[in-house]
Design a protein around this motif. Sequence first.
Motif, short mmCIF file in Angstrom:
data_model
loop_
_atom_site.label_atom_id
_atom_site.label_comp_id
_atom_site.label_asym_id
_atom_site.label_seq_id
_atom_site.Cartn_x
_atom_site.Cartn_y
_atom_site.Cartn_z
N ASP A 48 1.73 -1.74 -6.65
CA ASP A 48 1.77 -1.61 -5.19
C ASP A 48 0.36 -1.62 -4.62
OD1 ASP A 48 4.68 -1.19 -4.69
OD2 ASP A 48 4.35 0.51 -6.02
N VAL A 49 -0.58 -1.13 -5.42
CA VAL A 49 -1.99 -1.09 -5.01
C VAL A 49 -2.87 -1.34 -6.24
CG1 VAL A 49 -3.87 0.35 -4.11
CG2 VAL A 49 -1.60 0.52 -3.10
N LEU A 50 -3.92 -2.14 -6.05
CA LEU A 50 -4.91 -2.38 -7.09
C LEU A 50 -6.20 -1.65 -6.71
CD1 LEU A 50 -6.21 -3.87 -9.52
CD2 LEU A 50 -6.60 -5.81 -7.98
N ILE A 51 -6.71 -0.82 -7.62
CA ILE A 51 -7.99 -0.14 -7.41
C ILE A 51 -8.97 -0.69 -8.43
CG2 ILE A 51 -9.21 2.06 -7.40
CD1 ILE A 51 -6.54 3.45 -6.88
N SER A 52 -10.12 -1.16 -7.96
CA SER A 52 -11.08 -1.77 -8.88
C SER A 52 -12.50 -1.28 -8.62
CB SER A 52 -11.05 -3.30 -8.75
OG SER A 52 -12.05 -3.91 -9.56
N ASP A 53 -13.22 -1.04 -9.71
CA ASP A 53 -14.65 -0.76 -9.61
C ASP A 53 -15.34 -2.08 -9.24
OD1 ASP A 53 -17.07 0.52 -9.80
OD2 ASP A 53 -17.24 0.24 -11.97
N VAL A 79 -5.90 -3.93 -2.04
CA VAL A 79 -6.97 -3.71 -3.02
C VAL A 79 -7.97 -2.70 -2.47
CG1 VAL A 79 -8.83 -4.77 -4.35
CG2 VAL A 79 -6.72 -6.06 -3.92
N ILE A 80 -8.32 -1.74 -3.31
CA ILE A 80 -9.33 -0.73 -2.97
C ILE A 80 -10.51 -0.90 -3.91
CG2 ILE A 80 -9.84 1.73 -2.81
CD1 ILE A 80 -6.81 2.22 -2.50
N PHE A 81 -11.71 -0.92 -3.36
CA PHE A 81 -12.92 -0.97 -4.18
C PHE A 81 -13.48 0.44 -4.34
CE2 PHE A 81 -14.85 -5.52 -3.73
CZ PHE A 81 -14.09 -5.93 -4.81
N LEU A 82 -13.82 0.80 -5.57
CA LEU A 82 -14.58 2.02 -5.86
C LEU A 82 -15.96 1.57 -6.30
CD1 LEU A 82 -12.03 4.09 -8.01
CD2 LEU A 82 -12.37 4.15 -5.53
N VAL A 99 -11.13 -7.16 0.55
CA VAL A 99 -10.70 -5.83 0.10
C VAL A 99 -10.10 -5.08 1.29
CG1 VAL A 99 -12.84 -4.54 0.58
CG2 VAL A 99 -11.41 -3.92 -1.38
N ASP A 100 -9.16 -4.20 1.02
CA ASP A 100 -8.49 -3.46 2.09
C ASP A 100 -9.16 -2.12 2.39
OD1 ASP A 100 -5.70 -4.92 2.65
OD2 ASP A 100 -6.14 -5.07 0.52
N ALA A 114 -4.86 9.54 -0.06
CA ALA A 114 -4.45 9.24 1.32
C ALA A 114 -4.51 7.74 1.59
CB ALA A 114 -5.34 10.00 2.31
N ILE A 115 -5.57 7.09 1.07
CA ILE A 115 -5.72 5.64 1.28
C ILE A 115 -4.62 4.88 0.55
CG2 ILE A 115 -7.19 3.64 0.80
CD1 ILE A 115 -9.61 5.48 1.18
#
Length: 231
Positions: A48-53, A79-82, A99-100, A114-115
Amino acid sequence: MTGKVLLVDDEAGLREAVQTYLEDSGFNVEVASNATEGWEKLQLSTPDVLISDVMMPQVDGYQFLGQVREDPRYKSLPVIFLTARGMTSDRIQGYSAGVDAYLPKPFDPEELVAIVSNLIERQDARTPEGGNLPDIAAMAKQIEEIKALLTQKGSISKTPSPIRIDFTPREQDVLNRVAEGLMNKEIASRLDTSVRNVEKYVSRLFSKTGTNSRTELVRYALEHGLVTDDD
């Protein structure tokens, strides 16, 4: 809030910490230590969500995001960037790449939760059944056709399939529920998964059976005895 998250980060300590926090918050989390592994896991199951460094060896976050966005299946995947790089120019580059959300390290885990929750809710609100409105109308029509087909179930002649079709357990679950005349959202709720994953399984069923609609799929499944009794 439930949902599936794919976390891609080469820092083992941070990866494990984020995975634990997200899982404690109710999310199902898959992890990958680099972009190549992340891409492989993405092929197996759409999250549902991709989190990537961002800063990773060999293939960095920007290259990975480009690969994701080039694939039509993941055009709308949140997509969330860390990243340890939190300069305005870095954030602008991230948003320009598609990126979102962009979260600089160190970050508050509650903010990440929350994000993630917000992105999943936005996706669900944008497409009630995981598709556009014309698709929903077409699906509703097919559901009615399936229900009519089920009333004739006893009169449908069964022909043994000349080719054995190997469905995965989850594909079989989805097939059984499509054959009940359920919509994607109802199937997702029954199987405790996302609407997007249900869409993916239905597409695989179309491909494996050579059908192009839910009505054709159900008729084919009934003719060849592919629907099974389950709980």
